[in-house]
Design a protein around this motif. Structure first.
Motif, PDB file in Angstrom:
ATOM      1  N   ARG A 192       6.162  -9.294  -4.070  1.00 18.45           N
ATOM      2  CA  ARG A 192       6.285 -10.729  -3.771  1.00 18.45           C
ATOM      3  C   ARG A 192       6.741 -10.879  -2.331  1.00 18.45           C
ATOM      4  NH1 ARG A 192       8.953 -13.912  -7.489  1.00 18.45           N
ATOM      5  NH2 ARG A 192       9.076 -12.451  -9.238  1.00 18.45           N
ATOM      6  N   ASP A 194       8.986 -12.115   0.860  1.00 23.85           N
ATOM      7  CA  ASP A 194      10.413 -12.343   1.035  1.00 23.85           C
ATOM      8  C   ASP A 194      10.699 -13.446   2.058  1.00 23.85           C
ATOM      9  OD1 ASP A 194       9.777 -10.941   3.255  1.00 23.85           O
ATOM     10  OD2 ASP A 194      10.971  -9.159   2.769  1.00 23.85           O
ATOM     11  N   THR A 213      11.872   4.318   0.483  1.00 22.89           N
ATOM     12  CA  THR A 213      12.843   3.295   0.072  1.00 22.89           C
ATOM     13  C   THR A 213      12.815   2.119   1.053  1.00 22.89           C
ATOM     14  OG1 THR A 213      14.537   4.590   1.217  1.00 22.89           O
ATOM     15  CG2 THR A 213      14.450   4.811  -1.187  1.00 22.89           C
ATOM     16  N   SER A 257      10.798  -1.838   1.960  1.00 21.28           N
ATOM     17  CA  SER A 257      10.675  -3.108   1.219  1.00 21.28           C
ATOM     18  C   SER A 257       9.831  -2.966  -0.043  1.00 21.28           C
ATOM     19  CB  SER A 257      10.004  -4.166   2.092  1.00 21.28           C
ATOM     20  OG  SER A 257      10.800  -4.486   3.182  1.00 21.28           O
ATOM     21  N   SER A 258       8.702  -2.238   0.069  1.00 18.74           N
ATOM     22  CA  SER A 258       7.802  -2.136  -1.090  1.00 18.74           C
ATOM     23  C   SER A 258       8.498  -1.380  -2.218  1.00 18.74           C
ATOM     24  CB  SER A 258       6.513  -1.405  -0.705  1.00 18.74           C
ATOM     25  OG  SER A 258       5.892  -2.041   0.379  1.00 18.74           O
ATOM     26  N   GLN A 297      11.281  -3.310  -3.979  1.00 20.18           N
ATOM     27  CA  GLN A 297      10.795  -4.285  -4.968  1.00 20.18           C
ATOM     28  C   GLN A 297      10.302  -3.586  -6.242  1.00 20.18           C
ATOM     29  OE1 GLN A 297       7.798  -6.561  -2.798  1.00 20.18           O
ATOM     30  NE2 GLN A 297       9.308  -8.146  -2.390  1.00 20.18           N
ATOM     31  N   ARG A 357      14.358   9.238   2.314  1.00 20.83           N
ATOM     32  CA  ARG A 357      14.558   9.896   3.614  1.00 20.83           C
ATOM     33  C   ARG A 357      15.673   9.169   4.385  1.00 20.83           C
ATOM     34  NH1 ARG A 357       9.376  11.108   7.330  1.00 20.83           N
ATOM     35  NH2 ARG A 357       9.483   8.877   7.707  1.00 20.83           N
ATOM     36  N   GLN A 358      15.515   7.849   4.588  1.00 14.81           N
ATOM     37  CA  GLN A 358      16.598   7.054   5.183  1.00 14.81           C
ATOM     38  C   GLN A 358      16.889   5.897   4.237  1.00 14.81           C
ATOM     39  OE1 GLN A 358      16.203   6.042   9.622  1.00 14.81           O
ATOM     40  NE2 GLN A 358      14.115   6.497   9.040  1.00 14.81           N
ATOM     41  N   LYS A 390      15.822  -1.830  11.479  1.00 16.75           N
ATOM     42  CA  LYS A 390      14.726  -1.594  10.532  1.00 16.75           C
ATOM     43  C   LYS A 390      14.660  -2.878   9.727  1.00 16.75           C
ATOM     44  CE  LYS A 390      13.968   2.220   8.323  1.00 16.75           C
ATOM     45  NZ  LYS A 390      14.097   3.457   7.520  1.00 16.75           N
ATOM     46  N   GLY A 414       4.600   3.089   3.342  1.00 15.73           N
ATOM     47  CA  GLY A 414       4.404   2.106   4.390  1.00 15.73           C
ATOM     48  C   GLY A 414       3.082   2.184   5.120  1.00 15.73           C
ATOM     49  N   TRP A 462       9.279   1.541  11.651  1.00 14.95           N
ATOM     50  CA  TRP A 462       7.870   1.324  11.969  1.00 14.95           C
ATOM     51  C   TRP A 462       7.707   0.356  13.137  1.00 14.95           C
ATOM     52  CZ3 TRP A 462       6.328  -3.658  11.533  1.00 14.95           C
ATOM     53  CH2 TRP A 462       6.913  -4.484  10.576  1.00 14.95           C
TER      54      TRP A 462
HETATM   55  O1  N01 Z   1       7.091   0.561   4.237  1.00  7.79           O
HETATM   56  P1  N01 Z   1       8.335   1.092   5.102  1.00  7.79           P
HETATM   57  P2  N01 Z   1       7.057  -0.614   3.169  1.00  7.79           P
HETATM   58  N1  N01 Z   1       8.442  11.551   3.589  1.00  7.79           N
HETATM   59  O2  N01 Z   1       7.742   1.746   6.288  1.00  7.79           O
HETATM   60  C1  N01 Z   1       9.399   6.569   3.685  1.00  7.79           C
HETATM   61  C2  N01 Z   1       6.582  -5.571   4.848  1.00  7.79           C
HETATM   62  N2  N01 Z   1       6.752  -5.820   3.428  1.00  7.79           N
HETATM   63  O3  N01 Z   1       5.685  -0.672   2.589  1.00  7.79           O
HETATM   64  O4  N01 Z   1      12.700   5.112   6.454  1.00  7.79           O
HETATM   65  C3  N01 Z   1       9.333  10.834   2.937  1.00  7.79           C
HETATM   66  O5  N01 Z   1       9.349   0.041   5.315  1.00  7.79           O
HETATM   67  C4  N01 Z   1      10.163   5.892   4.777  1.00  7.79           C
HETATM   68  O6  N01 Z   1      11.265   6.675   5.147  1.00  7.79           O
HETATM   69  P3  N01 Z   1      11.971   6.417   6.597  1.00  7.79           P
HETATM   70  C5  N01 Z   1       7.941  -5.510   5.525  1.00  7.79           C
HETATM   71  O7  N01 Z   1       7.842  -6.010   6.819  1.00  7.79           O
HETATM   72  C6  N01 Z   1       7.174  -7.019   3.057  1.00  7.79           C
HETATM   73  O8  N01 Z   1       8.177  -0.529   2.233  1.00  7.79           O
HETATM   74  O9  N01 Z   1      10.832   6.308   7.579  1.00  7.79           O
HETATM   75  N3  N01 Z   1       9.480   9.507   3.060  1.00  7.79           N
HETATM   76  C7  N01 Z   1      10.527   4.580   4.098  1.00  7.79           C
HETATM   77  O10 N01 Z   1      11.611   4.704   3.269  1.00  7.79           O
HETATM   78  C8  N01 Z   1       8.214  -4.048   5.502  1.00  7.79           C
HETATM   79  O11 N01 Z   1       9.166  -3.620   6.437  1.00  7.79           O
HETATM   80  C9  N01 Z   1       7.391  -7.265   1.731  1.00  7.79           C
HETATM   81  O12 N01 Z   1      12.820   7.575   6.776  1.00  7.79           O
HETATM   82  C10 N01 Z   1       8.638   8.885   3.878  1.00  7.79           C
HETATM   83  C11 N01 Z   1       9.290   4.312   3.263  1.00  7.79           C
HETATM   84  O13 N01 Z   1       8.626   5.549   3.076  1.00  7.79           O
HETATM   85  C12 N01 Z   1       6.845  -3.482   5.744  1.00  7.79           C
HETATM   86  O14 N01 Z   1       5.973  -4.314   5.007  1.00  7.79           O
HETATM   87  C13 N01 Z   1       7.192  -6.287   0.787  1.00  7.79           C
HETATM   88  C14 N01 Z   1       7.640   9.580   4.590  1.00  7.79           C
HETATM   89  C15 N01 Z   1       8.336   3.371   3.949  1.00  7.79           C
HETATM   90  O15 N01 Z   1       8.983   2.154   4.148  1.00  7.79           O
HETATM   91  C16 N01 Z   1       6.636  -2.068   5.299  1.00  7.79           C
HETATM   92  O16 N01 Z   1       7.286  -1.896   4.034  1.00  7.79           O
HETATM   93  C17 N01 Z   1       6.748  -5.065   1.204  1.00  7.79           C
HETATM   94  C18 N01 Z   1       7.573  10.980   4.425  1.00  7.79           C
HETATM   95  N4  N01 Z   1       6.691  11.709   5.093  1.00  7.79           N
HETATM   96  C19 N01 Z   1       6.532  -4.829   2.521  1.00  7.79           C
HETATM   97  N5  N01 Z   1       6.952   8.680   5.317  1.00  7.79           N
HETATM   98  C20 N01 Z   1       7.889  -8.553   1.333  1.00  7.79           C
HETATM   99  O17 N01 Z   1       7.547  -9.577   1.849  1.00  7.79           O
HETATM  100  C21 N01 Z   1       7.499   7.475   5.075  1.00  7.79           C
HETATM  101  N6  N01 Z   1       8.529   7.606   4.197  1.00  7.79           N
HETATM  102  C22 N01 Z   1       8.885  -8.500   0.313  1.00  7.79           C
END
Ligand code: N01
Length: 548
Positions: free
Chosen positions: A69, A71, A199, A201-202, A205, A222-223, A340, A392, A505
């Protein structure tokens, strides 16, 4: 192949290059592409939109993972270009689910009769500027070709999925998914051992919902990320009627905030407040929920000490919610808050109190490989029936690089941006005439409410194209000097913020080999809009016009 379905309004200026099949090609049919089509068509242009998905929606077409959803409050995560549209649409919840946002965009497509100019299930693979003809030559994955005077990339900021190349994935016996390319069919995790990698946003949720369904959930972190309660709720009639009545004023107020959202940024810096006042401000924003924590102090994103106050408040909240102190410590980020993307959650931290949920810290022991029966990290094997990669996106530049874009003299965009993206206003690139990017790198985009940011770009691009066509010199190109000056400003502003300090990112740190640069413009939405408006008012200052 797509043939243009409209020939332009009678009496409208003819398109630039006599041989161009259409006046404009738009790539993508999400929020940006749909409105761009509507706007250009209203100017009498012949427009063709190409969309990879089988339907409209962009991000909201692909992101069907559990719990997806928005945010940003739904009443403001919506178009304002048509008051009739915003008056007739009724959002049901404070934060709309993915299916509801998709229904909204489908409604928009039908209401404005947009589908007839969209080729669905069609990926643009190449877009090359033809110097001699002064037009863009577009190639799609079915091998078809189309020429266009203007080419608008409405490809989104977060649409190129980042799935790290883990060894062994092809041998995994279970099912695996990426949150950004979720299947249309129902996915059940009932009775399964599930792993979630990531861990952000996706993941934040999805995790509470997967945990409630799966036999066991292992989260590979990871973080850690900061997340604030969403406090989602249904929107009641009285509340909605009040919003409808004051929509115009609320939108105007939002346009004056740095994020383009209608919650206010605290006008005070942290040091101008007493400890009690700061605590009250933090607690109020925590209780109301949503992304307003970004505005808790006016200096929270530029002053490390102010940021530490907000960060330690959230870490206290984590400790208060997570029973196991070791798990709470692991879930507590050490970075600045907001550099972040802050996440919103419903019961995220409480999920780690469940007996069927395990948190695995992979910060020191990266995933070594995917095995046929699960995943190996730090020399240990984890047995899994299914893996969810919530890893992501190759943000902002990724969606553009997945198309072979070539400017004057066949110059590839990817090589031009080898050291990081360079644009004029996040809208145009020197050497790439008549190419526009909606919410492109170095525009405020992802640091704002995306929909008003998209509308501002669409309207500016439409005005720019109208201007160029009106002069009889329809070929418009950013100058090197204008690009240099914009980039110097972009970098100076970014350098004064905390954004460069985090591996996010926003700076490309999540994708191996990506140059580290703050990609979104950090100077705030009002300043940015003012600059764009001034450029237009000064006859599109910084652009050169030519006949072809
Ligand atoms: O992606 P992210 P997302 N090995 O890049 C980890 C929007 N959004 O899809 O933090 C292990 O934030 C990575 O770890 P680290 C919003 O703008 C909005 O969740 O890089 N782990 C991280 O924890 C958001 O910011 C909504 O160390 C690995 C995770 O994967 C953006 O989209 C909802 C890895 C990626 O988190 C992206 O969100 C969803 C590896 N090799 C998204 N590579 C709403 O409106 C990556 N990771 C609510």
């Amino acid at each position: 192949m797509a043939t243009p379905s409209s020939q332009g309004a009678p009496g409208s200026p003819r398109h630039a290059a006599a041989e161009a099949d259409v006046d404009a090609v738009v790539v993508g049919a999400g929020f940006a592409g749909l409105y761009m089509l509507h706007r250009l068509r209203a100017m009498g242009l012949r427009v063709r939109v190409f969309e990879k998905g089988d339907g409209v929606g962009g991000t909201w077409y692909w992101n069907r993972y559990p719990g997806a959803r928005c945010d940003t409050d739904s009443v403001e995560y919506s178009y304002q270009f048509s008051d009739a549209l915003q008056q007739e649409w009724r959002w049901t919840e404070r934060f709309a689910t993915q299916p509801e946002i998709l229904r909204y965009l489908e409604h928009v497509a039908d209401r404005f009769d947009l589908r007839r100019d969209i080729a669905f299930g069609t990926t643009v693979t190449e877009a090359a500027f033809d110097d001699a003809a002064g037009c863009w030559r577009i190639v799609t994955d079915d091998g078809a070709r189309l020429s266009a005077t203007y080419c608008v990339m409405a490809t989104g900021c977060l649409s190129a999925v980042n799935r790290p190349a883990f060894d062994g994935l092809d041998r995994f016996a279970g099912a695996w998914y990426h949150t950004g390319a979720w299947p249309h069919e129902e996915v059940s995790f009932a009775g399964q051992h599930v792993g979630v990698v990531g861990t952000g946003s996706s993941a934040i949720q999805a995790i509470p919902l997967i945990a409630a369904e799966a036999r066991h959930l292992t989260v590979f972190q990871r973080q850690a990320n900061y997340t604030v309660p969403a406090r989602n709720a249904p929107l009641d009639e009285a509340e909605y009627a009040a919003i409808r009545e004051s929509y115009g004023e609320l939108r105007r107020q939002a346009s004056e905030t740095p994020t383009g959202c209608w919650w206010a940024v605290n006008p005070a810096a942290a040091e101008e407040m007493s400890a009690e006042e700061r605590e009250r401000e933090l607690e109020d924003r925590w209780q109301v929920g949503g992304l307003r924590m970004y505005g808790v102090f006016k200096d929270v994103l530029v002053n490390g000490e102010a940021n530490d106050i907000a960060a330690s408040f959230i870490r206290d909240k984590i400790r208060a919610q997570v029973r196991d102190p070791e798990v709470a410590a692991l879930l507590s980020p050490r970075s600045y808050v907001g550099c972040k993307r802050i996440c919103l959650d419903t019961d995220y931290y409480a999920t780690f109190n469940r007996p069927n949920v395990t948190l695995v810290d992979i910060s020191e022991a990266p995933i070594e490989e995917i095995t046929p029966t699960g995943l190996r990290s730090g020399g240990r094997d984890y047995a899994l029936d299914a893996i969810v990669f919530a890893t992501g996106y190759d943000a902002m530049t990724g969606p553009l690089f997945r198309i072979d874009i070539r400017g004057r003299g066949g110059r590839p965009l990817q090589a031009t941006w080898a050291d990081g993206p360079r644009t004029y206003l996040g809208l145009a690139v020197e050497g790439f005439p008549n190419l526009f990017t909606i919410t492109g790198p170095t525009s405020p985009s992802v640091l704002t409410n995306m929909v008003p940011a998209i509308e501002q770009h669409v309207e500016w691009i439409a005005g720019c194209i109208a201007h160029a066509r009106g002069t009889g010199r329809p070929c418009i190109e950013a100058s090197r000097a204008a690009e240099d000056s914009w980039m110097a400003h972009h970098e100076e502003v970014a350098g004064g913020t905390l954004f460069p300090s985090c591996n996010s990112w926003y700076v490309g740190a999540n994708v191996d080999g990506k140059p580290r640069r703050v990609m979104p413009y950090t100077g705030g939405f009002p300043d940015y809009v003012e600059t764009c408006d001034a450029v237009a008012a000064n006859g599109y200052e910084g652009f050169t016009l030519s006949a072809a």
